[in-house]
Each structure stands twice: as C-alpha cells, then as structure tokens.
Write a protein that holds these residues in place. Sequence first.
Motif, mmCIF file in Angstrom:
data_model
loop_
_atom_site.group_PDB
_atom_site.id
_atom_site.type_symbol
_atom_site.label_atom_id
_atom_site.label_comp_id
_atom_site.label_asym_id
_atom_site.label_seq_id
_atom_site.Cartn_x
_atom_site.Cartn_y
_atom_site.Cartn_z
ATOM 1 N N ARG A 146 0.832 -1.205 0.000
ATOM 2 C CA ARG A 146 0.000 0.000 0.000
ATOM 3 C C ARG A 146 0.872 1.262 0.000
ATOM 4 O O ARG A 146 0.536 2.255 -0.621
ATOM 5 N N TYR B 30 3.088 -0.742 -8.113
ATOM 6 C CA TYR B 30 2.258 -1.366 -7.085
ATOM 7 C C TYR B 30 1.530 -2.616 -7.552
ATOM 8 O O TYR B 30 1.675 -3.674 -6.942
ATOM 9 N N ASN C 174 -7.547 -7.415 -5.350
ATOM 10 C CA ASN C 174 -8.046 -6.378 -4.445
ATOM 11 C C ASN C 174 -9.296 -6.833 -3.704
ATOM 12 O O ASN C 174 -9.451 -6.541 -2.518
ATOM 13 N N PHE D 145 -9.329 -4.543 -0.556
ATOM 14 C CA PHE D 145 -8.846 -3.222 -0.943
ATOM 15 C C PHE D 145 -9.900 -2.535 -1.796
ATOM 16 O O PHE D 145 -10.700 -3.189 -2.451
#
Length: 115
Positions: A46, A56, A98, A103
């Motif tokens: 993160r 990322y 995710n 996320f």
Amino acid sequence: MNGQSIREAAMATPKKTQDVATPFWPTTDGQVAIADQDMGTLTAMRELAKTDPAGYPAALICKVLISKETGDPVFADADRDWIKGQASVVMALIHPINEFFGFETKAAVEAAKNA
C-alpha cells in the motif's frame, strides 16, 4: 470449546487461498491462486502504491500469486518490470486480488490505468 482450543485451531488453519483465472496464460489456466499475506507485506504494498503507482500492481501480483499444486510463488520480485509491461494481464488480475484482500478496487484500477 475454550479460548485456548479456539486459538490453537485458528493458528493451525492454512493460509486462505482463492483460485484465480488466467486465460491469458492458456497452459496454466486453472493452476493459479491468490494466497493470503502477512500485514507487513500488505502495508508495504500500500505504501508502494503511493510512491510507484505503476509498480504497485506488479509488486502485489508478484507477492500473492501461487501455484495451486505446490504453493510456490508464481513470480519473483525481479519479474515486476515484465509484469508492468503486461497491462491487460495486470488489469485482469488486480480486481480479484483487491477483492480478496478487501482493498478499494476502484482506486487500484485507476492507479493501474494511469501507469
């Protein structure tokens, strides 16, 4: 069941995994999974999203994809640049990854699109 036995059962539970489709790799489709990670790894990912938005999703993919058969990682950290060059693959994988970790998918997808 008392607290100690619940603790022991919880700690003996294998890491959570979830199958992930990889039709863009036809010879290995159905053989890849997302594997749970420790919080330190996820926190580092993160933080990376803030400083290297293009790196990322590639770094996250390197950390979380495993062979369902062996549990071995599919990619090494050294594979990040190759993954960054596979935008359609990144976009197909980042959404289920995710979701697996809870996320905010929209933000991650936008970051990957702007990479």
